[in-house]
Design an enzyme around this catalytic site. Structure first.
Site, PDB file in Angstrom:
ATOM      1  N   ALA A  65       0.862  -1.183   0.000  1.00  0.00           N
ATOM      2  CA  ALA A  65       0.000   0.000   0.000  1.00  0.00           C
ATOM      3  C   ALA A  65       0.900   1.235   0.000  1.00  0.00           C
ATOM      4  O   ALA A  65       2.061   1.175   0.432  1.00  0.00           O
ATOM      5  CB  ALA A  65      -0.894  -0.019   1.227  1.00  0.00           C
ATOM      6  N   GLY A 109       0.856  -5.071   0.927  1.00  0.00           N
ATOM      7  CA  GLY A 109      -0.370  -5.174   0.124  1.00  0.00           C
ATOM      8  C   GLY A 109      -0.128  -5.767  -1.254  1.00  0.00           C
ATOM      9  O   GLY A 109      -1.066  -6.275  -1.887  1.00  0.00           O
ATOM     10  N   GLU A 112      -0.240  -9.407  -0.631  1.00  0.00           N
ATOM     11  CA  GLU A 112      -1.651  -9.696  -0.326  1.00  0.00           C
ATOM     12  C   GLU A 112      -2.485  -9.733  -1.608  1.00  0.00           C
ATOM     13  O   GLU A 112      -3.393 -10.547  -1.754  1.00  0.00           O
ATOM     14  CB  GLU A 112      -2.190  -8.652   0.648  1.00  0.00           C
ATOM     15  CG  GLU A 112      -1.567  -8.822   2.040  1.00  0.00           C
ATOM     16  CD  GLU A 112      -1.875  -7.668   2.970  1.00  0.00           C
ATOM     17  OE1 GLU A 112      -1.627  -6.503   2.582  1.00  0.00           O
ATOM     18  OE2 GLU A 112      -2.378  -7.905   4.072  1.00  0.00           O
ATOM     19  N   GLU A 132       4.977  -4.820   6.994  1.00  0.00           N
ATOM     20  CA  GLU A 132       4.208  -3.772   7.675  1.00  0.00           C
ATOM     21  C   GLU A 132       4.707  -3.482   9.092  1.00  0.00           C
ATOM     22  O   GLU A 132       4.680  -2.344   9.554  1.00  0.00           O
ATOM     23  CB  GLU A 132       2.716  -4.157   7.737  1.00  0.00           C
ATOM     24  CG  GLU A 132       1.988  -4.117   6.401  1.00  0.00           C
ATOM     25  CD  GLU A 132       2.076  -5.402   5.597  1.00  0.00           C
ATOM     26  OE1 GLU A 132       2.920  -6.265   5.918  1.00  0.00           O
ATOM     27  OE2 GLU A 132       1.310  -5.545   4.631  1.00  0.00           O
TER      28      GLU A 132
END
Ligand code: CAA
Length: 258
Positions: A65, A109, A112, A132
């Site tokens: 992200a 992300g 993911e 993260e």
């Protein structure tokens, strides 16, 4: 439709979605999540698209992200960010098969996103991880759940708690990627797989994806019951008639999606 942060192309029945913010290692920001959501919506309505490939431009797949965008956001703002929070679920629920073609980085992300796909190919040299924890948060796109299902509790804990990445070969032996391919060949190999899938009976392909996905969702008896229902359903399709007839007549089948 013009997209700012992704590129969409077609090769016959296969659509290729390329994450296209190479200056930020294809980090997922709100605009990219919106673009992807819209593209997936239009591709799901298009019956001529049988399979998708998701890949990244430039140095890699996706570095997670967008930290620059998230840095100034409160929890309320993130929760209200719509597509940004739901993009992983949107990809995870997509009904047609998706092949992820990874290179460079598949982090946070980005990993993911790959784990929301159905087949993951990684080029030699790809680094995969959930970093993260290094920036004071935890995975928010399903990583704690999907990574644990893919590699088991202990490997997932090590990756998520230390934030360290693993190599493509390590990922393959942990069951996190389907296959490692030579550097630079991830897209080409993903296209081959996608074209093979696209040549199969479309309803059978969709139901196969549904049946395999249900293995992760409920109990074994529920999954077996679901599989049986889908299996029986396929006996009412024209493609089942054609597939079996073609086999007996020793010729390739001509599937119509009916
Ligand atoms: N968000 C925003 N920008 C990012 C980014 C990210 N996740 N990852 C890389 N970038 C940007 C960098 O800021 C840099 O931009 P500038 O040139 O403008 O400074 C550019 O991409 C190139 O990155 P680097 O110079 O850092 O490249 P590198 O080769 O030295 O390192 C890397 C590559 C190891 C991937 C490093 O960029 C990195 O650690 N990135 C962050 C990875 C990360 O923490 N991801 C998790 C994000 S949080 C998340 O994903 C939450 C969730 O679960 C949903």
């Amino acid at each position: 439709m013009e997209y700012q942060t992704i590129a969409l192309s077609r090769e016959g029945p296969v659509a290729v979605l390329t994450l296209n913010r190479p200056e930020a290692l294809n980090a997922m920001n709100s605009a990219m999540a919106r673009d992807l959501t819209q593209a997936l919506e239009s591709l799901s309505k298009d019956d001529s698209v049988r399979c998708l490939v998701i890949t990244g431009s430039g140095k890699g797949f996706c570095a997670g992200a967008d930290i620059r965008e998230m840095a100034g956001m409160s929890s309320t703002e993130v929760a209200r960010a719509g597509s940004l929070l739901s993009i992983w679920e949107t990809v995870g629920k997509y009904p047609k098969p998706i092949v992820a073609a990874l290179s460079g980085f598949a982090l946070g992300g980005g990993l993911e996103l790959a784990m929301c796909c159905d087949i993951i190919l990684a080029a030699q040299g790809t680094k995969l991880g959930q970093p993260e924890i290094n920036i004071g948060i935890i995975p928010g796109g399903g990583g704690t759940q999907r990574l644990t299902r893919a590699v088991g509790r202990y490997k997932a804990m090590e990756m998520i708690l230390t934030g360290s990445s693993i190599t493509a070969d390590e990922a393959a032996s942990a069951g996190l990627v389907s296959r490692v391919v030579p550097a630079g060949q991830h897209l080409q190999e993903a296209m081959k797989i996608a074209q093979t899938i696209a040549s199969k009976a479309p309803i059978a392909v969709r139901l196969a994806k549904q049946a395999v996905s249900s293995a992760e969702e409920g109990t074994l008896p529920d999954g077996l019951k679901h599989e049986k229902q889908l299996f029986l359903l396929l006996f009412s399709t024209k493609d089942k008639e054609e597939g079996m007839k073609a086999f007996l007549e020793k010729r390739p089948p001509v599937f119509t999606g009916e």
